[in-house]
Design a protein around this motif. Structure first.
Motif, PDB file in Angstrom:
ATOM      1  N   UNK A 146       3.052  -7.076   0.008  1.00 59.14           N
ATOM      2  CA  UNK A 146       4.339  -6.398  -0.123  1.00 59.14           C
ATOM      3  C   UNK A 146       4.685  -6.207  -1.589  1.00 59.14           C
ATOM      4  N   UNK A 147       4.549  -7.282  -2.358  1.00 58.24           N
ATOM      5  CA  UNK A 147       4.884  -7.204  -3.778  1.00 58.24           C
ATOM      6  C   UNK A 147       4.009  -6.180  -4.490  1.00 58.24           C
ATOM      7  N   UNK A 148       2.718  -6.166  -4.143  1.00 55.82           N
ATOM      8  CA  UNK A 148       1.808  -5.222  -4.799  1.00 55.82           C
ATOM      9  C   UNK A 148       2.170  -3.777  -4.486  1.00 55.82           C
ATOM     10  N   UNK A 149       2.431  -3.478  -3.210  1.00 61.83           N
ATOM     11  CA  UNK A 149       2.756  -2.108  -2.821  1.00 61.83           C
ATOM     12  C   UNK A 149       4.067  -1.649  -3.451  1.00 61.83           C
ATOM     13  N   UNK A 150       5.087  -2.481  -3.343  1.00 59.35           N
ATOM     14  CA  UNK A 150       6.390  -2.081  -3.887  1.00 59.35           C
ATOM     15  C   UNK A 150       6.325  -1.991  -5.405  1.00 59.35           C
ATOM     16  N   UNK A 151       5.647  -2.963  -6.025  1.00 58.20           N
ATOM     17  CA  UNK A 151       5.516  -2.904  -7.472  1.00 58.20           C
ATOM     18  C   UNK A 151       4.788  -1.656  -7.939  1.00 58.20           C
ATOM     19  N   UNK A 152       3.720  -1.268  -7.215  1.00 58.84           N
ATOM     20  CA  UNK A 152       2.991  -0.053  -7.575  1.00 58.84           C
ATOM     21  C   UNK A 152       3.844   1.188  -7.450  1.00 58.84           C
ATOM     22  N   UNK A 182      13.343   4.919  -0.169  1.00 66.62           N
ATOM     23  CA  UNK A 182      13.055   5.072   1.259  1.00 66.62           C
ATOM     24  C   UNK A 182      11.618   4.667   1.582  1.00 66.62           C
ATOM     25  N   UNK A 183      10.676   4.897   0.632  1.00 67.36           N
ATOM     26  CA  UNK A 183       9.309   4.417   0.842  1.00 67.36           C
ATOM     27  C   UNK A 183       9.267   2.884   0.823  1.00 67.36           C
ATOM     28  N   UNK A 184      10.010   2.268  -0.104  1.00 67.73           N
ATOM     29  CA  UNK A 184      10.075   0.806  -0.160  1.00 67.73           C
ATOM     30  C   UNK A 184      10.673   0.253   1.144  1.00 67.73           C
TER      31      UNK A 184
END
Length: 830
Positions: A146-152, A182-184
């Motif tokens: 989750x952190x990786x996707x949102x951070x990216x 909205x993606x997050x």
């Protein structure tokens, strides 16, 4: 015009979604639903802002900011709906604050074109730093993915925004931020641990499409400026998300219902008590648990082929079937059942009407009482019964009580001793005759036999006194239920020899082993608790407690203290003013205070009953009157304008034959005018001793003493009897003074004031605590006010300052009092 109509349709449809989520939120309190509701309210606000078509450039900028801010707030609310479950409301509020402030500042700055290119770029950097910090912070419910996707996503959107700002395209900030949030949100929903149902997938797909709308729309407007896309196409993801959220809620409710049904099934099957469900029309069994099968000795298949009449002993069938036909519910005393092998068992049953498989049925809980029935039979054979009721007598009861207590202690069970009698029962014999009194006692015994279980002990231990022992208890809740049922059944009049006789029942309850293990001590404690219930008015139950035992000891200590310290400064008086609507003090209420060296501050509500029971009330009452007289002389010497001071006279005090003579002698000795002393009697005392009280009041009124009725409205006065008393003041009980002065309180107080004025009485309102009450009482033309809002009771030295000027809460809108000489109401034992 067409675009406006489309927006109105969108607002209407989305308002229905808002209504749905609001309805769901009323049915179940859920923080996630609160966030969803807030998000859709923001979406409705976004469309509503688009209806505004300002002309000036400045207002157009404001409209654009409101529309974009509403979309951003909706996304933030959706993100918080996943965070609040795992991190709590406090953390969610902090996250909302950080994210909302940084996001909205960037969006509004981009729309307004301020504060320049480098300023906007700095705002973007700060906002993305906040977003990255929130995305990368450690969380219990968030995996590294989750952190990786949102951070990216935050990094990419941040770079895009800085590039656009530096190249003169500030509107890229709006598209990038809205798309990012909205993606997050979609990622959070996908990886937050919720079941990946079709509805959730639809919601996540809608959020992804919704987030993509903003960058795609922005790029399309840049690459193909003449391309016209129907605005409703861009709104499709919104409705997809809304519908999916509704389906998610419905799916979760369905899963919860299934889980609840499974829990009920497991509870039914594994319950240690015997349970079954029987059709009330066909009397056939529809369900049964293993405990009931073991008790009766049948297999499940065999039992479900039987009818109720097959398992109930013939001697009890008619009574059981009659209860089924008459739909008599609740607990029933043990009835004999027949096992498969022909042996007899006794079951205590508790029946409830239910609907099962679409049919009216009876759900039954049963407890094996066979051993207890045998024990009761043995006890009955060995004890002497009361001749009138057939119950165990006081002579045989101690042995039964001791055995029951010993049995409960060995089995590790709770038990209760209940002492029951009726307040002023002698009046039944005096009024209706001894035969009616005997029949009344017999009816009471019959009611107790029917209401209680076969394992319980019921004894008649005095004339109208019964003692009950409840055994085999798991908790105190069953005792409380039994006590409440007894209070309820004995609150109704009993028809005896054509008379409807009603006497307040008094119950004392001692719970063992919580309150001790000694049988006689518990019995004595239950009787002491019963006497306490009787002393406080009857019609109630009092439980034996450490406080009650301590109270008995304290009562002895208070009596000793009154005897030895009445004249040695052990007691004191404080004074609470009564204000007129003009803001001035029109009288004082003398309040008795006792500060015991060991017990501390002792309430007059405890002192007065002790004084009455010990015969010290005359001495105490005389001390109060003399102390008031002494204080009036002291105030007069200080130059204070004197106002009447009232004291309370207890029932025993005012009924004493030389009360009037002693009072007037005291006033003469101090040189106090009778008009400065006001005597107050409670409504209950006045109505209970009507003839004698009227005579005493008439005697003292002729000498100049004024009287008032305290706690008016809580007794049973009639207007005719009230007018005969000769009092000049009514004091409205504080229980009617609701803080907000609601409609019901307003009507009651208005009725009392109208009644008092119609009889020429001054009306005093006690318990004034708010501005709203003052306004209400002013409107109703109440004469005098008293309460903590205006002044708490004060020591004598503070009184002159209160009397010297108007109260600021009343002086702003002065209003004269109705009577030329307002009378004072006071309570020395407040």
């Amino acid at each position: 015009m067409g675009e406006t109509q489309e927006i109105l349709v969108d607002v209407t449809v989305l308002s229905l979604f808002v209504l749905f989520f609001a309805t769901m939120l009323r049915r179940k309190r859920d923080d996630r639903l609160r966030c969803w509701l807030a998000g859709w309210i923001s979406i409705v606000a976004h469309f509503a802002a688009n209806l505004w078509q300002p002309v000036s450039p400045g207002m157009q900028t404001v409209q654009a900011c409101l529309s974009a801010d509403a979309l951003a707030l909706a996304a933030i609310c959706f993100v918080l709906s996943t965070m609040i479950v795992g991190e709590g409301r406090r953390m969610a509020r902090r996250l909302f604050l950080f994210l909302a402030v940084s996001t909205l500042i960037c969006i509004d700055a981009a729309i307004a074109g301020m504060p320049g290119v480098w300023g906007l770029a700095l705002l973007v950097v700060i906002r993305q730093a906040v977003a990255l910090h929130l995305a990368l912070r450690p969380r219990r419910d968030r995996r590294r993915t989750v952190a990786a996707l949102i951070g990216g996503i935050c990094m990419l959107s941040g770079l895009w925004m800085i590039y656009g700002v530096l190249h003169g395209q500030p509107d890229v900030v709006i598209a990038a931020l809205l798309g990012e949030m909205y993606l997050v949100t979609a990622i959070d929903f996908w990886l937050n641990g919720m079941q990946h149902t079709t509805a959730l997938k639809g919601m996540i797909g809608g959020l992804v499409a919704w987030g993509a709308v903003f960058p795609v729309g922005y790029l399309a407007s840049r690459l193909w400026p003449h391309l016209q896309v129907d605005r409703e196409v861009w709104n499709v993801p919104k409705f997809c998300v809304a519908l999916s959220m509704i389906l998610v809620v419905m799916e979760e409710d369905t899963r919860a219902a299934r889980a609840l049904n499974e829990d009920y099934r497991l509870l039914f099957e594994s319950n240690p008590e015997a349970l079954w469900i029987v059709d009330t029309e066909m009397l056939c069994f529809l369900a049964v648990n293993q405990t009931a099968l073991d008790l009766h000795g049948y297999t499940r298949e065999e039992f479900l082929q039987l009818k109720l009449t097959d398992v109930v002993h013939p001697s009890a069938q008619e009574q059981v079937l009659d209860r089924v036909r008459r739909r008599v519910l609740g607990p029933h005393r043990a009835k004999p059942h027949v096992r498969k092998d022909g042996s007899i068992l006794h079951l205590d049953v508790n029946a409830f009407d239910i609907t099962f498989e679409g049919r009216p049925c009876r759900f039954v809980m049963a407890v094996d009482a066979t051993s207890r029935e045998a024990l009761e039979l043995e006890l009955n054979q060995k004890t002497t019964l009361d001749q009138l009721t057939g119950l165990p007598s006081r002579k045989s009861f101690p042995e039964m009580l001791a055995k029951a207590v010993q049995h409960a202690l060995v089995e590790g069970e709770k038990f209760a001793v209940i002492s029951l009698d009726f307040d002023r029962f002698k009046r039944v014999n005096d009024t209706y005759g001894l035969r009616a009194g005997d029949e009344f006692i017999q009816r009471v015994a019959q009611i107790l036999k029917v209401r209680l279980r076969s394992m319980d002990i019921i004894a008649r231990t005095a004339g109208d006194e019964f003692t009950i022992v409840l055994t085999g208890l798991k908790s105190a809740e069953s005792v409380e239920q039994t006590v409440n049922e007894l209070l309820q059944v004995f609150s109704e009049p009993m028809l005896v020899q054509g008379y409807r006789i009603q006497r307040p029942v008094c119950l004392g309850v001692a719970l063992g082993p919580d309150s001790g293990e000694d049988a006689n001590a518990l019995w004595s404690g239950a009787e002491r608790a019963r006497n306490h219930a009787k002393a406080t008015g009857g019609g109630r139950a009092v439980w034996l407690s450490a406080e009650l035992d301590q109270g008995a000891k304290e009562q002895v200590e208070i009596e000793r203290y009154i005897r030895s310290n009445l004249e040695d400064g052990g007691f004191s008086l404080q004074y609470q003013p009564l204000y007129g609507m003009d803001g001035m003090v029109h009288g004082l209420e003398a309040l008795l205070r006792l500060k015991h060296p060991a017990l501390g501050a002792v309430s007059p509500l405890r002192v007065i009953p002790v004084a009455e029971e010990s015969g010290l009330i005359l001495q105490l009452g005389q001390w109060v009157i003399e102390e008031v007289c002494r204080q009036l002389l002291a105030w007069k010497a200080q130059g204070m304008a004197l106002v009447p001071v009232s004291v309370n006279a207890s029932g025993l005090q005012i009924m004493h034959e030389d009360f009037a003579q002693r009072l007037m002698a005291t006033l003469d000795r101090y040189g106090i005018a009778p008009q400065l002393i006001h005597i107050e009697v409670t409504e209950s005392v006045a109505m209970r001793n009507m003839t004698d009280v009227t005579e005493r009041i008439a005697t003292l009124s002729a000498m100049g003493i004024s009287f008032s009725i305290d706690d008016f409205g809580t007794g049973y006065s009639s207007m005719a009897r009230l007018s005969e008393l000769g009092t000049s003041e009514l004091k409205i009980d504080r229980s009617f003074m609701q803080p907000a002065c609601g409609d019901s309180a307003h009507s009651i107080v208005q009725a009392i004031i109208t009644l008092g004025h119609a009889m020429g009485h001054t009306v005093v309102a006690e318990g004034v605590e708010t501005d709203a009450q003052i306004a209400c009482l002013r409107e109703l033309h109440c004469d005098l006010l008293q309460g903590f809002f205006l002044s708490r009771p004060v020591t004598p030295e503070k009184v002159p300052a209160l009397v010297s000027g108007p109260h600021p809460a009343l002086a702003q809108q002065p209003m004269s009092v109705r009577h030329d000489q307002p009378l004072l109401a006071a309570q020395a034992c407040d």
